[in-house]
Scaffold this motif. Sequence first.
Motif, PDB file in Angstrom:
ATOM      1  N   GLU A 497       3.821  -6.848   5.587  1.00  8.60           N
ATOM      2  CA  GLU A 497       4.338  -6.000   4.517  1.00  8.60           C
ATOM      3  C   GLU A 497       5.284  -6.808   3.632  1.00  8.60           C
ATOM      4  OE1 GLU A 497       6.146  -2.926   6.743  1.00  8.60           O
ATOM      5  OE2 GLU A 497       4.266  -1.922   7.257  1.00  8.60           O
ATOM      6  N   SER A 504       3.726  -8.850  -0.190  1.00  5.72           N
ATOM      7  CA  SER A 504       2.827  -8.609   0.935  1.00  5.72           C
ATOM      8  C   SER A 504       1.726  -9.670   0.913  1.00  5.72           C
ATOM      9  CB  SER A 504       2.227  -7.210   0.817  1.00  5.72           C
ATOM     10  OG  SER A 504       1.394  -6.940   1.904  1.00  5.72           O
ATOM     11  N   ASP A 529       1.547  -3.006  -1.183  1.00  4.59           N
ATOM     12  CA  ASP A 529       1.599  -3.419   0.219  1.00  4.59           C
ATOM     13  C   ASP A 529       0.237  -3.261   0.876  1.00  4.59           C
ATOM     14  OD1 ASP A 529       4.147  -4.213   0.355  1.00  4.59           O
ATOM     15  OD2 ASP A 529       4.924  -2.541   1.533  1.00  4.59           O
TER      16      ASP A 529
END
Length: 1122
Positions: A497, A504, A529
């Motif tokens: 993440e 990400s 993400d």
Amino acid sequence: MPSTQKPMRYGHTEGHTDVCFDDTGSCIVTCGSDGDVRIWENLDDDDPKSINVGEKAYSFALKNGRLVTAVSNNTVQIHTFPEGAPDGILTRFTTNANHVVFNRDGTKIAAGSSDFMVKVVEVTDSSQQKTFRGHDAPVLSLSFDPQDVFLTSASCDGSVRVWKISDQTCVTSWPLLQKCNDVINAKSICRLAWQPKSGKLLAVPVEKAVKLYRRETWDNQFDLSDNFITQTLSIVIWSPCGQYVAAGSVDGCIAVWNVDTQECMERMKHEKSYTICGLAWHPKGGQIAYTDTEGNLGLLENVCNKDGKKSSGKVSSAVAKDYNDLFDEDDDFLNTDLIEPRSSPKVVSNEEEEEDDDLMLASGHPRHRGAIIEDDENSLDTALMKVNSNLEKDDDNDQDGSIPVLPISTTQRPFYDGPVPTPQQKPFQSGSTPSHLTHRFMVWNSIGIIRCYNDEQDNAIDVEFHDTSIHHATHLPNSLNHTMADLSSEAILLACESTEELASKLHCVHFSSWDSNKEWTVDMPKDEDIEAVCLGQGWAACATSAMLTRVFTIGGVQKEIFSFPGPVVSMAGHGEQLLVVYHRGTGFDGDQCLGVQLIELGKKKRQVLHGDPLPLTRKSYLMWVGFSAEGTPCYVDSKGIVKMLNRGLGNTWIPVCDTREYCKGKSDHYWVIGIHENPQQLRCIPCKGARFPPTLPRPAVAILSFKLPYCQITTEKGQMEEQFWRSVLFHNHLDYLSKNGYEYDENAKNEAAKEQQELLMKLFALSCKLEREFRCVELADFMTQNAVNLAIKYASRSRKLILAQRLSEMAVEKATEMAAPEEDDEEEEEDFRNHLNAGYSSSTTEWSQPRVRNLYEQDMEDSKEADAVEEVEEMPEMQKFRQNPFCKTVGLPEMSTPKSAVITSSSQGRVNPFKVSANQKDSTAHSANILDNMSKFSKNTPTPNSRAVNKQKSPVIKPLIPKPKSKQALAATFFQPRPPPAVDKTVEEKEEKAENTLPEIQAAATENKRPKTGFQMWLEENRESILADNPDLEEADIIKEGMSRFRVLSSDERMIWTEKAKGGAASNSAEAKKRKRPADAKNEGKEKREEKSKEDSSLPKKRKPLDPSINVRLSAFAFKQS
């Protein structure tokens, strides 16, 4: 208000189990003989935090963030709580310690051991120890005086002693217990307890009573007993207020007394009468947690509430609410934040106000009430309860005043009394355990295992392959803190993440690459993400928070990007298939509302499932989604139901297993890691008392069998129906593989077809015995041609002549249907009704041509019928309807039931082929001529009607040209031996020459692309003689007998038949004649004589000369008849 007993759940493996609450009462803590200390947010917590303290834990104590345990290596050690970090060893014994306790302020611990010694140790300085000697047997239990003056101990020597801590002397001793030589032989563990705060009374469980002794005088003040107690009491605890005493017995009884009145207030019986070995009272009262010697954990609520209301103490600030009591006295309004109630405001308690005023915030964020509407509080799934608890945490603030404060609203909204929205399930990676665990599985699939270790010592990822020939085990650093992973036979895919500094990232380790650069990384755009990842064959994909799916090649080239309509839940890949599951909307009343897309990313890119709803069990959520090893999409929900895509029924989902049926306890689960269709195996890990397995020790894999949820599965009929349809379902993948050009196991397909036909025949026989003749015809509809032949024979021998007649009609009708040209191949391929027959052939069978031969054979048999030749003369007309009838010829005949074609027999003027007439044998298969031996039927002259039918039908009966890789394809028949594959090539060469000519009618057009063997031709010629010798033989026995006779023939004779078989595939009848006659010169003269006599008898009716090929066939038939 009486106490309520919640259902017990699995906590630890079998053995002594201890329990307590933490200082605030926010969680329950247990330890067991598996060496684990587990921290439960509430009784329904399916994912408790686990701290491994040793091989076996005998006892533990918890105070001020310190966890002290007595473990099997004879030490008393300390850990931090709740982190579980080791913090040293407090003391050692020569054998294991049996009990440890904290004093009131948590500065000292006392431990009693099986070496007869008792020690008191300072927690902050373990060198400050005091040892108490005097017991003559292992020490059972200990208890600190709340004023830190005395310490009491109970021992297997039968005595209970009171020690003065300061000078380590024994103040008094009572011989109260039964003597024994070890703890495991003790009738009672005699867990005694001092009265909290004052320490005025000491409670000791003795036999069936609790004895109370006064401090200083050590007199027995009084005993607490009740008729409910029938066995020895072994454990005693005091309520935090010091007003009540609770005791547990060896047969599972728990009783609570009021010490002042000596009255028994509560009585409870263990659901399985196991020995109670652990009791703990909630720090704020109202609840008692208890454990038994089988490792189970239970909870009593509303214990000794004077006001009749539930105690405000919560097991957890998160949950610990009785969901049935959530809306006591306020069912009239759901949301006080939005509107005023319809009735006048009610006076409600603070707690009810706390729990109600955050049901529906004005901002529009709903608070889930899940399955509260249901009567059964336990039907609410625990994972959803956790979600609720997180929502409630922020909102449970104490407010003064007894009436909820209603916001001033200018516009009154209508009162909402409908279903409550369900919080949406968070994204997850199939085969992974929760990301908050320090040691966890990132993925466990059919390729291998990826483990993640994230603790103080190390933050790394271990990759292990089941088959080390794919790749050796790998250790990867985890500096980026990857939380998602997938593993294939080509690569390892990791994702992390985003953080405040870093985007990400998608990281791929392409270990199968042939170049030296085996790793690549891609950064996602800002504020996007990665939420799920998967690998396929030659590609990788990730789903992001921007509701995008990004596809990459395995080497790192960006490919397609596409949106999906809601937040992703999970995704999976297999070969060219990509499966994405997402939220297609908001679910209500505990149900998730999920959609699924299935996309094929091969050369022909197409979408198979277009966001169809994913059918989950009521009040469940998705636990695992993926593909079987053969490539069929599957998923598992939280209720343990495994469902599989049924490609044979329009891509619908069918439940194939209920893992809960295999669970022994209510809290047990199976964690699915893989599904195989051939052999039929569900591979999973049994988890006792949890939904996920721990990483250590390595979990053992269990294999469960599949079972479709058919009705009356205990009956023979239900079992066979389930087996049949399960066999059909689990072999659908063969059709999918063949259609998409993959290799597949032909033998598996043959075995499946054989198994299915055997089950159908058993069902047919069962229905016959039960006089269910209509059901018999329905079953025959699913059968192949050979199975129908056997069914006709069975019906005839069972003297069910009407049934045999119906089956005969069906067989003829099937042959006609199979001969009819397919009008729209593509449409039929997509029509789900065709898929019902997945597993058996829907191609040309021996019904399409040899039946015609039978008609003429039977007509010629009766030399008195002058009309016979006229019918035979119609045969050349059939040639113009047979365009390359032997294209892709196959040897052995099979037939199935195409449901899409409908034939109306009356419209074609066809008479009953089983009717008492000369044609009565025509309706059966040429190979068996099953009804030949039935003496009940006489031969009559055929009516003009029947001749008209023959003329009318003959042009229609033409073979289908099987499509390659057809879904309806079936492997070779199993009732007759298969010819050797060596003949295939020559036949295919001859096929091209035979493009527009009528080949010899002996060869049948089926799908295996094989001509008849010499043995088969010999068997056809000699079948009648075998039947004459052995009239009771079944079809399979006829073949065995034929094979044994054929082997007796000399090699020259066998060679003649082999040559004859090769001659059957000749390009025209003239060539066939040339091949046949040298092969058997002996028969030539006889054939000519027979032919001549037949022709002479039919001369008056002749209208045109016979085609040479007809002469050849007639001569063959005439020879056979003789």
